[in-house]
Write an enzyme that holds these catalytic residues in place. Sequence first.
Site, PDB file in Angstrom:
ATOM      1  N   GLY A  40       0.838  -1.203   0.000  1.00  0.00           N
ATOM      2  CA  GLY A  40       0.000   0.000   0.000  1.00  0.00           C
ATOM      3  C   GLY A  40       0.870   1.249   0.000  1.00  0.00           C
ATOM      4  O   GLY A  40       2.045   1.200   0.371  1.00  0.00           O
ATOM      5  N   TYR A 153      -2.578 -19.546  -2.597  1.00  0.00           N
ATOM      6  CA  TYR A 153      -3.387 -18.321  -2.577  1.00  0.00           C
ATOM      7  C   TYR A 153      -4.883 -18.663  -2.639  1.00  0.00           C
ATOM      8  O   TYR A 153      -5.687 -18.182  -1.829  1.00  0.00           O
ATOM      9  CB  TYR A 153      -2.978 -17.443  -3.767  1.00  0.00           C
ATOM     10  N   LYS A 157      -7.718 -18.188   0.314  1.00  0.00           N
ATOM     11  CA  LYS A 157      -8.945 -17.409   0.087  1.00  0.00           C
ATOM     12  C   LYS A 157     -10.176 -18.277   0.374  1.00  0.00           C
ATOM     13  O   LYS A 157     -11.140 -17.817   0.987  1.00  0.00           O
ATOM     14  CB  LYS A 157      -8.982 -16.871  -1.353  1.00  0.00           C
ATOM     15  N   PHE A 214       2.413 -13.568 -22.544  1.00  0.00           N
ATOM     16  CA  PHE A 214       2.855 -14.911 -22.164  1.00  0.00           C
ATOM     17  C   PHE A 214       1.983 -15.935 -22.888  1.00  0.00           C
ATOM     18  O   PHE A 214       0.769 -15.971 -22.674  1.00  0.00           O
ATOM     19  CB  PHE A 214       2.780 -15.096 -20.652  1.00  0.00           C
ATOM     20  N   GLY A 281       0.979 -23.336 -14.997  1.00  0.00           N
ATOM     21  CA  GLY A 281      -0.084 -23.404 -13.993  1.00  0.00           C
ATOM     22  C   GLY A 281      -1.169 -22.367 -14.179  1.00  0.00           C
ATOM     23  O   GLY A 281      -2.016 -22.171 -13.308  1.00  0.00           O
TER      24      GLY A 281
HETATM   25  C1  UD2 Z   1      -5.595 -13.013 -11.410  1.00  0.00           C
HETATM   26  C2  UD2 Z   1      -5.294 -12.257 -10.135  1.00  0.00           C
HETATM   27  C3  UD2 Z   1      -4.855 -13.203  -9.055  1.00  0.00           C
HETATM   28  C4  UD2 Z   1      -5.831 -14.340  -8.858  1.00  0.00           C
HETATM   29  C5  UD2 Z   1      -6.095 -15.021 -10.218  1.00  0.00           C
HETATM   30  C6  UD2 Z   1      -7.189 -16.048 -10.066  1.00  0.00           C
HETATM   31  C7  UD2 Z   1      -4.569 -10.029 -10.764  1.00  0.00           C
HETATM   32  C8  UD2 Z   1      -3.416  -9.091 -10.899  1.00  0.00           C
HETATM   33  N1  UD2 Z   1      -4.257 -11.277 -10.368  1.00  0.00           N
HETATM   34  O1  UD2 Z   1      -4.401 -13.586 -11.925  1.00  0.00           O
HETATM   35  O2  UD2 Z   1      -4.717 -12.488  -7.838  1.00  0.00           O
HETATM   36  O3  UD2 Z   1      -7.029 -13.851  -8.296  1.00  0.00           O
HETATM   37  O4  UD2 Z   1      -6.524 -14.056 -11.199  1.00  0.00           O
HETATM   38  O5  UD2 Z   1      -7.396 -16.732 -11.258  1.00  0.00           O
HETATM   39  O6  UD2 Z   1      -5.724  -9.685 -10.966  1.00  0.00           O
HETATM   40  N2  UD2 Z   1       0.058 -11.501 -18.955  1.00  0.00           N
HETATM   41  C9  UD2 Z   1       0.772 -11.239 -20.108  1.00  0.00           C
HETATM   42  N3  UD2 Z   1       1.770 -10.310 -20.049  1.00  0.00           N
HETATM   43  C10 UD2 Z   1       2.099  -9.637 -18.917  1.00  0.00           C
HETATM   44  C11 UD2 Z   1       1.373  -9.928 -17.724  1.00  0.00           C
HETATM   45  C12 UD2 Z   1       0.366 -10.879 -17.793  1.00  0.00           C
HETATM   46  O7  UD2 Z   1       0.528 -11.828 -21.169  1.00  0.00           O
HETATM   47  O8  UD2 Z   1       3.003  -8.788 -18.944  1.00  0.00           O
HETATM   48  C13 UD2 Z   1      -1.052 -12.474 -19.036  1.00  0.00           C
HETATM   49  C14 UD2 Z   1      -0.949 -13.575 -18.017  1.00  0.00           C
HETATM   50  O9  UD2 Z   1      -0.134 -14.605 -18.499  1.00  0.00           O
HETATM   51  C15 UD2 Z   1      -2.432 -13.955 -17.893  1.00  0.00           C
HETATM   52  C16 UD2 Z   1      -3.185 -12.649 -18.103  1.00  0.00           C
HETATM   53  O10 UD2 Z   1      -2.252 -11.775 -18.743  1.00  0.00           O
HETATM   54  O11 UD2 Z   1      -2.805 -14.862 -18.888  1.00  0.00           O
HETATM   55  C17 UD2 Z   1      -3.651 -12.017 -16.814  1.00  0.00           C
HETATM   56  O12 UD2 Z   1      -2.553 -12.007 -15.912  1.00  0.00           O
HETATM   57  P1  UD2 Z   1      -2.626 -11.258 -14.487  1.00  0.00           P
HETATM   58  O13 UD2 Z   1      -1.309 -11.489 -13.838  1.00  0.00           O
HETATM   59  O14 UD2 Z   1      -3.096  -9.867 -14.657  1.00  0.00           O
HETATM   60  O15 UD2 Z   1      -3.799 -12.001 -13.717  1.00  0.00           O
HETATM   61  P2  UD2 Z   1      -4.117 -13.576 -13.491  1.00  0.00           P
HETATM   62  O16 UD2 Z   1      -5.365 -13.863 -14.261  1.00  0.00           O
HETATM   63  O17 UD2 Z   1      -2.932 -14.412 -13.725  1.00  0.00           O
END
Ligand code: UD2
Length: 314
Positions: A40, A153, A157, A214, A281
């Site tokens: 924060g 995580y 939750k 990714f 994963g």
């Molecule tokens: C989200 C939540 C996580 C958890 C999860 C549950 C966020 C930030 N994270 O993870 O806390 O609740 O959902 O399923 O909201 N990506 C790219 N390039 C980048 C960064 C990310 O391609 O530079 C892709 C990543 O591989 C994924 C998608 O974008 O497919 C979303 O990634 P994220 O890290 O924002 O959120 P996520 O869904 O992994």
Amino acid sequence: MARLPLAVVTGGAGFIGSHTVDALIAAGYRVCVLDDFRTGKRANLAQHAGSDKLEIVMCDVSHGIFAALAPVTAQHGPVERIVHLAAQVSVVASVANPLVDMAVNYGGTLHVLEYARAHGVKKVAFASSAAVYGDVATLPVAEETPTQPVSPYGIDKLASEYALDYYASVHGVATTALRFFNVYGPRQDPSSPYSGVISIFADRAKAGRPLTIFGDGLQTRDFVYVGDVVRAIVAAVSDGNSRLVANVGTGNEITVLELARTVVDLCGGKSTIDHAPARSGEILKSRARVDRLRDQLGVVAETKLVDGLRATLA
Ligand code: UD2
């Protein structure tokens, strides 16, 4: 002046927390933020500097909240409501260090619930996550879908949701758990590799730097604007529901590739898009069923992605 009802926001200096503070103060609450400032930032609350409606207390919720709140309640009366957002937010970090995740994300929730039980808090609203579902076969994912978290995580939750339900049924603490999908908007910090993808893409596209996807980018997410999430939080902490569990998403999904192209276009088209290996994963598709959000909390996440992106980029 009549005494204002006191609401506590744990993690109130964070991304979603600081927007929640803004909304609760606007709704007529006095707000006490508990935050350990690990992620924060005080700057997120700078708009309330000098306001007598906001108290900020440095506190790690995993060490308990009784002592932190004692001076505040001595001055302003009992805590009426708690929004519990303080968390270790990275799924990847939870895999690397599950015991820390448990202490903060499950232990923190127990400390909040113990306080609520001991002090007769009227309502606790909790930030759960779509991570409780794990990989699901059918979309949109409804709250009745069997939970099968695939990370510490998600487990913590889900354990927190069980604790909410236990405190509601056994100790009479009214609770709502909100399962957030992919929340985005202003103040989301892009600085970690595991920051929300929109904050990272926005940061890079504004600087004309390349965006990295990714995998093939065909994975989908349900991106929900923080302003809509905050409406759900305020409804959840104010209403008469108890033992409610509700998704917080839009009911729409978009591929990460389409998202990247949209962000680049909104920034004038200077950035290129490249690809890196898919994260292991990771879930492939995600979209929330949002009937409960609408029917039980009266909230429809109506901010269009392009409008939310514009607000984020501004
Ligand atoms: C989200 C939540 C996580 C958890 C999860 C549950 C966020 C930030 N994270 O993870 O806390 O609740 O959902 O399923 O909201 N990506 C790219 N390039 C980048 C960064 C990310 O391609 O530079 C892709 C990543 O591989 C994924 C998608 O974008 O497919 C979303 O990634 P994220 O890290 O924002 O959120 P996520 O869904 O992994």
